[in-house]
Design an enzyme around this catalytic site. Structure first.
Site, mmCIF file in Angstrom:
data_model
loop_
_atom_site.group_PDB
_atom_site.id
_atom_site.type_symbol
_atom_site.label_atom_id
_atom_site.label_comp_id
_atom_site.label_asym_id
_atom_site.label_seq_id
_atom_site.Cartn_x
_atom_site.Cartn_y
_atom_site.Cartn_z
ATOM 1 N N THR A 1 6.832 -7.095 -4.979
ATOM 2 C CA THR A 1 7.383 -7.509 -3.681
ATOM 3 C C THR A 1 6.576 -6.774 -2.613
ATOM 4 O O THR A 1 5.672 -6.003 -2.939
ATOM 5 C CB THR A 1 8.868 -7.111 -3.545
ATOM 6 O OG1 THR A 1 8.945 -5.687 -3.392
ATOM 7 C CG2 THR A 1 9.674 -7.510 -4.765
ATOM 8 N N CYS A 2 6.925 -7.006 -1.341
ATOM 9 C CA CYS A 2 6.152 -6.323 -0.299
ATOM 10 C C CYS A 2 6.394 -4.815 -0.315
ATOM 11 O O CYS A 2 5.604 -4.054 0.224
ATOM 12 C CB CYS A 2 6.450 -6.925 1.069
ATOM 13 S SG CYS A 2 8.190 -6.963 1.442
ATOM 14 N N ASN A 3 7.487 -4.410 -0.935
ATOM 15 C CA ASN A 3 7.798 -2.975 -0.945
ATOM 16 C C ASN A 3 7.506 -2.272 -2.261
ATOM 17 O O ASN A 3 7.599 -1.052 -2.334
ATOM 18 C CB ASN A 3 9.285 -2.757 -0.625
ATOM 19 C CG ASN A 3 9.573 -3.037 0.823
ATOM 20 O OD1 ASN A 3 8.704 -2.872 1.674
ATOM 21 N ND2 ASN A 3 10.774 -3.491 1.104
ATOM 22 N N ARG A 4 7.214 -3.031 -3.308
ATOM 23 C CA ARG A 4 7.019 -2.372 -4.608
ATOM 24 C C ARG A 4 6.166 -3.221 -5.546
ATOM 25 O O ARG A 4 6.131 -4.459 -5.424
ATOM 26 C CB ARG A 4 8.372 -2.083 -5.275
ATOM 27 C CG ARG A 4 9.132 -3.321 -5.741
ATOM 28 C CD ARG A 4 10.488 -2.956 -6.309
ATOM 29 N NE ARG A 4 11.350 -2.403 -5.284
ATOM 30 C CZ ARG A 4 11.786 -1.147 -5.281
ATOM 31 N NH1 ARG A 4 11.460 -0.334 -6.254
ATOM 32 N NH2 ARG A 4 12.562 -0.724 -4.313
ATOM 33 N N GLN B 1 17.244 -10.192 -0.693
ATOM 34 C CA GLN B 1 16.075 -10.886 -1.259
ATOM 35 C C GLN B 1 15.675 -10.335 -2.628
ATOM 36 O O GLN B 1 15.244 -11.077 -3.497
ATOM 37 C CB GLN B 1 14.884 -10.736 -0.314
ATOM 38 C CG GLN B 1 14.899 -11.720 0.829
ATOM 39 C CD GLN B 1 13.681 -11.522 1.703
ATOM 40 O OE1 GLN B 1 13.147 -10.425 1.811
ATOM 41 N NE2 GLN B 1 13.253 -12.588 2.343
ATOM 42 N N GLN C 1 14.079 -11.918 -6.161
ATOM 43 C CA GLN C 1 12.722 -11.577 -6.607
ATOM 44 C C GLN C 1 12.733 -11.042 -8.043
ATOM 45 O O GLN C 1 11.836 -11.342 -8.829
ATOM 46 C CB GLN C 1 12.116 -10.539 -5.651
ATOM 47 C CG GLN C 1 11.750 -11.146 -4.296
ATOM 48 C CD GLN C 1 11.491 -10.099 -3.229
ATOM 49 O OE1 GLN C 1 12.078 -9.015 -3.253
ATOM 50 N NE2 GLN C 1 10.633 -10.426 -2.278
ATOM 51 N N GLY D 1 13.024 -17.472 28.644
ATOM 52 C CA GLY D 1 11.852 -16.613 28.459
ATOM 53 C C GLY D 1 11.247 -16.806 27.077
ATOM 54 O O GLY D 1 11.722 -17.641 26.284
ATOM 55 N N ALA D 2 10.206 -16.021 26.824
ATOM 56 C CA ALA D 2 9.475 -16.221 25.565
ATOM 57 C C ALA D 2 9.243 -14.909 24.833
ATOM 58 O O ALA D 2 8.232 -14.726 24.173
ATOM 59 C CB ALA D 2 8.142 -16.915 25.858
#
Lengths: 424, 275
Positions: free
Chosen positions: A48-51, A117, A121, A190-191
């Site tokens: 995953t993005c963290n492990r 999530q 995963q 606004g953006a």
């Protein structure tokens, strides 16, 4: 059990290294095949993005896989130096590996505690390995157990409750006020980036309409196109405010764009008491905070949302001991069940073997004494042998159960098999 | 039969109390077991409640009977809500009201031991038919007012959280303000015609039985009329003046208080006897 969880996460390795160790589909497939072929290991790759983690299990008769070997393996797979990888890898063995996976699946090892999530995963990683027949009896039991633990932790504790990011905290407020957004209008003023992030969360609740306004008509049109909404001219802001149920405001204006006077005069009465939620994400603020009455109109600024997000995180942490308790009990249950499964055949064989030896000893003895013994004497002798047998076996079997509870019964099982000449 | 005869207010109240305590425990220690156990006790309470009503058939015209029947309908509402809104702390709001009504019913029975039974067959067949219709309409209106009260209490708590900008998911889980407001509105919209029709029938029936002044100025009649007036004001504020929902919720609570006075007060029929 000969199980290892070897890998790195946000705490042990910098993002640069984790990026280099990331697994795409092809690399996952290759890694699983290699682990099976070269090390005779059942394996699951969790990236995953963290492990990045490898869950590997081998037969109890062979040495377990360890960090240096896996560092070498990962280095070869990703074209890196193993010395750059090894210091950042951690290793969990047997029961500790099971505990680690259960904690990971339940989101207890995540940066955002209780994040949802990770469970999906873990499931995906397991299914990928299964499809490639890279899993075996241990991992086939371990991963479904981890997913069950994740479900238990999330449903029985509060570690996954509420939203913990500033942008998504707005969703909690929206849900507190509205039961559905399918008949509601969201107005984006606004953006700013924060407004866009919050809108992403709100769009998941399928609002009836999204209006976008900006001082620049072009930017309003671009914003509307991005989110599938409708652009509104800046000078129609009051009309849009009358129409809206939820407002996300993120302009870079140096002064409030909606004062209380303007709101009361042009908007409040025309709304006929309808509820309006304003999320003022701008700094300096776009809406005069005096507009907030907590009834018909509620105005929340970035600080309010940050406070809620922090409170949610603190609330999740409060449930950590209960969640860890569930993990511990499930680890103990898993280890016991697994070892029972592994010990059962050995104990069965051992008992049968000693039964056979006992019968082989008693039969000639009784034959030799035939005619001199009554039936009661024979029964007594047989009983004595049985008692001797059960006392003899009590020690090894109890030691095996004890070792199972501690999660290292493999060596003792091997020793028993060798000592009593049992077949594996 | 002897088992059912043995059912008292205590059995009913204790079952509901256990269900309430289990629901409260669920707030502190989230877990499915609490909810299931709470539902079991709640269902047991409802069973005992139903058996008591069937066996004793208390008349809705006597205060203890009317409170107990209303409590029974609200207990049904509690079970329905707990099953359908599993994540909400529904029982924490409904069960105290049910318990309160059961306790009040018991106290009234002890204070004025009027155990007039409701002879349903006799009422439906005889000349008291319209009296029975009047009773049913008032009971249905009472249920509407009670539901509106519960929705209003939850609304006010939820609205207070919003006003103070407290973390939405903290504290007792409740339905959204919109949902509570809808529940309140529907309950009142259903209750008002019932109450109006019930009062209309009552006003026709009362002169037939009593001389003016004997019971027209009784607390029950006056509080019921007061309730009707509060309803009128509520409807005007909602549909005419578009008053914010928080203020409407306060009026709904006032309506419930008047309802309690009306239910606790002695019925002219029960105390005066017909001509």
């Amino acid at each position: 059990m000969n199980l290892r969880a070897i890998g790195c996460n946000v705490e042990s390795a910098a993002v640069e290294l984790r990026e280099k160790l990331a697994f795409d589909a092809a690399k996952t497939q290759k890694a699983l095949a290699e682990l099976n072929a070269r090390f005779a290991a059942e394996a699951v790759v969790l990236g995953t993005c963290n492990r990045v983690e490898l869950y590997v299990s081998r037969a109890e008769t062979v040495a377990p896989l360890h960090v240096p070997l896996m560092a070498e393996f990962l280095a070869e797979l990703h074209g890196l130096s193993d010395s750059a990888i090894a210091p950042h890898l951690y290793e969990h063995a047997d029961a500790a590996a099971a505990r680690h996976l259960f904690r990971v699946a339940a989101g207890l090892d995540s940066v955002v505690i209780g994040e949802s999530q990770i469970s999906a995963q873990v499931k995906e990683a397991f299914e990928t390995a299964q499809q490639q027949t890279a899993t075996g009896p241990l991992l086939n039991a371990l991963f479904p157990a981890a997913l069950r633990v994740s479900k238990r932790v999330r449903s029985e504790t509060g570690v996954a409750q509420g939203h913990v990011s500033v942008a998504s905290a707005a969703v909690d407020f929206v849900r507190q006020v509205f039961s559905t957004l399918t008949d509601k209008t969201v107005l984006v003023i606004g953006a700013g980036e924060m407004g866009r992030l919050t809108l992403n969360h709100l769009v998941e609740l399928t609002p009836a309409a999204v209006l976008v306004t900006n001082r620049s008509p072009e930017k309003a049109a671009d914003g509307a196109r991005e989110c599938g909404g409708r652009a509104v001219l800046w000078d129609q802001l009051d009309d849009a405010l009358v129409q809206a149920d939820i407002v996300l405001s993120t302009t870079g204006a140096p002064e409030p764009i909606v004062s209380r006077k303007r709101f009361d005069a042009n908007v409040r009465r025309r709304r006929a008491g309808r509820t309006l939620l304003v999320f003022d994400m701008a700094v300096p603020r776009d809406f005069d905070p005096a507009i907030h009455d907590g009834d018909a109109v509620s105005v929340f600024n970035v600080d309010d949302l940050a406070r809620v997000a922090d409170a949610r995180m603190a609330e999740r942490r409060r449930h950590l001991p209960a969640a860890e308790g569930i993990v511990e009990s499930e680890v103990a249950k898993f280890v016991t069940e697994w070892n029972k499964r592994a010990n059962g055949p050995v104990i069965g064989q051992l008992t049968a073997e000693v039964d056979r030896v006992r019968d082989a000893v008693i039969a000639p003895l009784l034959e030799k004494l035939n005619g001199r013994l009554t039936d009661a004497d024979k029964a007594y002798i047989e009983g004595a042998f049985r008692l001797f047998q059960s006392r003899l076996l009590h020690g090894p079997i109890a030691a095996l159960h004890e070792a199972s509870r501690e999660g290292h019964s493999g060596g003792l099982r091997e020793a028993l098999m060798k000592l009593f000449g049992l077949k594996g | 039969m002897s088992l059912i005869q043995g059912i008292h207010h205590y059995c009913i109240g204790l079952s509901y109390l256990c269900a309430l305590l289990l629901e409260l425990a669920r707030l502190f220690w989230p877990g499915k077991g609490w909810r299931v156990a709470g539902l079991v006790f709640g269902a047991a309470g409802l069973f005992a409640h139903t058996a008591y009503l069937l066996f004793n058939q208390p008349s809705p015209a006597v205060p203890y009977g009317s409170l107990l029947i209303l409590a029974w309908v609200l207990a049904l509402f509690y079970l329905y809500g707990t099953v359908h809104h599993a994540k909400q702390a529904w029982a924490v709001f409904v069960l105290p009201v049910v318990l309160g009504l059961v306790v009040a019913s018991r106290l009234l029975l002890t204070a004025t031991p009027d155990t007039t039974a409701f002879d349903a067959a006799g009422w439906l067949a005889g000349d008291r038919f319209w009296g029975a219709v009047h009773g049913v309409l008032i009971l249905l209106a009472s249920v509407g007012v009670s539901v509106s009260f519960l929705a209003s209490v939850m609304y006010l708590i939820q609205a207070r959280r919003l006003r103070k900008k407290l973390a939405p998911a903290s504290g007792v889980p409740m339905l959204s303000l919109e949902r509570l407001e809808t529940m309140n509105r529907r309950a009142l919209n259903v209750a008002f015609p019932m109450l109006t029709a019930g009062l209309f029938l009552g006003s026709i029936l009362l002169p037939e039985a009593y001389a003016f002044g004997d019971n027209w100025l009784s607390l029950k009649v006056l509080s019921t009329l007061g309730l009707w007036v509060v309803f009128l004001v509520l409807l005007y504020l909602r549909y005419g003046a578009h008053v914010p929902a928080r203020r409407l919720a306060v009026f709904s609570i006032v309506a419930f208080a008047l309802l309690l006075v009306a239910l606790v007060a002695a019925h002219p029929y029960a105390v005066g006897g017909a001509k």
